[in-house]
Design an enzyme around this catalytic site. Sequence first.
Site, PDB file in Angstrom:
ATOM      1  N   SER A 136       0.631  -1.337   0.058  1.00 21.25           N
ATOM      2  CA  SER A 136      -0.181  -0.007  -0.075  1.00 21.25           C
ATOM      3  C   SER A 136       0.731   1.192  -0.065  1.00 21.25           C
ATOM      4  CB  SER A 136      -0.744  -0.077   1.318  1.00 21.25           C
ATOM      5  OG  SER A 136      -1.931  -1.033   1.140  1.00 21.25           O
ATOM      6  N   ILE A 137       0.301   2.070  -0.425  1.00 25.58           N
ATOM      7  CA  ILE A 137       0.787   3.777  -0.418  1.00 25.58           C
ATOM      8  C   ILE A 137       1.161   3.968   1.013  1.00 25.58           C
ATOM      9  CG2 ILE A 137       0.567   5.981  -0.668  1.00 25.58           C
ATOM     10  CD1 ILE A 137      -0.902   5.419  -3.528  1.00 25.58           C
ATOM     11  N   LYS A 176     -11.548  12.971  -6.577  1.00 28.95           N
ATOM     12  CA  LYS A 176     -10.071  13.469  -6.528  1.00 28.95           C
ATOM     13  C   LYS A 176     -10.102  15.011  -6.738  1.00 28.95           C
ATOM     14  CE  LYS A 176      -8.252   9.541  -5.292  1.00 28.95           C
ATOM     15  NZ  LYS A 176      -7.781   9.416  -3.824  1.00 28.95           N
ATOM     16  N   GLN A 235      -9.715  -0.866   8.510  1.00 32.80           N
ATOM     17  CA  GLN A 235     -11.233  -0.881   8.418  1.00 32.80           C
ATOM     18  C   GLN A 235     -12.096  -1.777   9.060  1.00 32.80           C
ATOM     19  OE1 GLN A 235     -12.020  -1.194   4.307  1.00 32.80           O
ATOM     20  NE2 GLN A 235     -14.121  -0.461   4.307  1.00 32.80           N
ATOM     21  N   TYR A 272     -11.161   5.660 -15.123  1.00 33.50           N
ATOM     22  CA  TYR A 272     -11.180   6.305 -13.882  1.00 33.50           C
ATOM     23  C   TYR A 272     -12.625   6.844 -13.377  1.00 33.50           C
ATOM     24  CZ  TYR A 272      -8.379   8.105  -9.743  1.00 33.50           C
ATOM     25  OH  TYR A 272      -7.857   8.319  -8.492  1.00 33.50           O
ATOM     26  N   ASP A 303     -13.547   3.082  10.675  1.00 35.70           N
ATOM     27  CA  ASP A 303     -14.339   2.755   9.400  1.00 35.70           C
ATOM     28  C   ASP A 303     -14.999   4.276   9.197  1.00 35.70           C
ATOM     29  OD1 ASP A 303     -16.306   2.393   7.727  1.00 35.70           O
ATOM     30  OD2 ASP A 303     -16.853   0.275   8.320  1.00 35.70           O
ATOM     31  N   VAL A 304     -14.614   4.985   8.291  1.00 32.65           N
ATOM     32  CA  VAL A 304     -15.001   6.358   7.987  1.00 32.65           C
ATOM     33  C   VAL A 304     -16.683   6.401   7.853  1.00 32.65           C
ATOM     34  CG1 VAL A 304     -12.929   7.156   7.414  1.00 32.65           C
ATOM     35  CG2 VAL A 304     -14.433   6.563   5.640  1.00 32.65           C
TER      36      VAL A 304
END
Length: 259
Positions: free
Chosen positions: A22-23, A167, A43, A160, A67-68
């Site tokens: 992951s980033i 974004k 998450q 995308y 968990d948002v």
Amino acid sequence: MKPLVNLEGKVGLITGIANEKSISTGVAEACAEAGAKLVITYQNDKTRAFIEPVVNRLGVEDVYLLDVTRPETLADVHEKIAARHGKLDFAIHSMAFAKRDDLHGRVVDTSPDGFAMAMDVSTHSFVRLAKMVEPLLERAGGGSLVTMTYLGSEKVIPNYGVMGLCKAALEAATRYMAFELGGKNIRVNAVSPGPLMTRAASGIAGFDGLMATAVERSPMHALVTPEDIGALTAFLVSDAGRLVTGGVHFVDAGYNIMA
């Protein structure tokens, strides 16, 4: 190798780690190597198992559920950080989601619920995270918020879809929050990496082609790595980046400048 920046004495929250590629893993590694004390979130129970190698390798003791889509988990993370550390110096937001049909389909065909979900998880979650950590950053005398974006915010990237809109909104939120929080010495920035293969990227059709094009057309003819993203992010959250705010910072071997 000696770290490029010094984060000794700083406490940082890292979200969005899915696995070792992951980033956020690269960001966590860079910040840990620079001396930061990390808080890492996951998450759900399934994802917790995938991040264990990262948590163990970095010796992270503070690992919490976040968990948002569940506000109570944001409140719980705030309480635990406040109790354990009393402050927070930086927070990294690296979360995004869109339904597959909305990601690969035409923007004009995006379903209302799919659009709302993508914007909620990918964009407004950064706003909610900022609100949650604001008092903790104030206790530190200020700090830094960083989110992850992509060139699809300003250029059309095939397949995308709705994520490009998310974004673009995320980058706008970065600028507005930088303005609103600057008086409290809180900086807000976005990092825009070039294409790299992560679990999230694997869901984008034709992504291998995007990576090949990036190598071919970028001035430096190279693909970005999580380590490269981590190095830039560690700089942004460090005192070396103390007057850097409101920007979108590319780390993509220069691909974004090409016509």
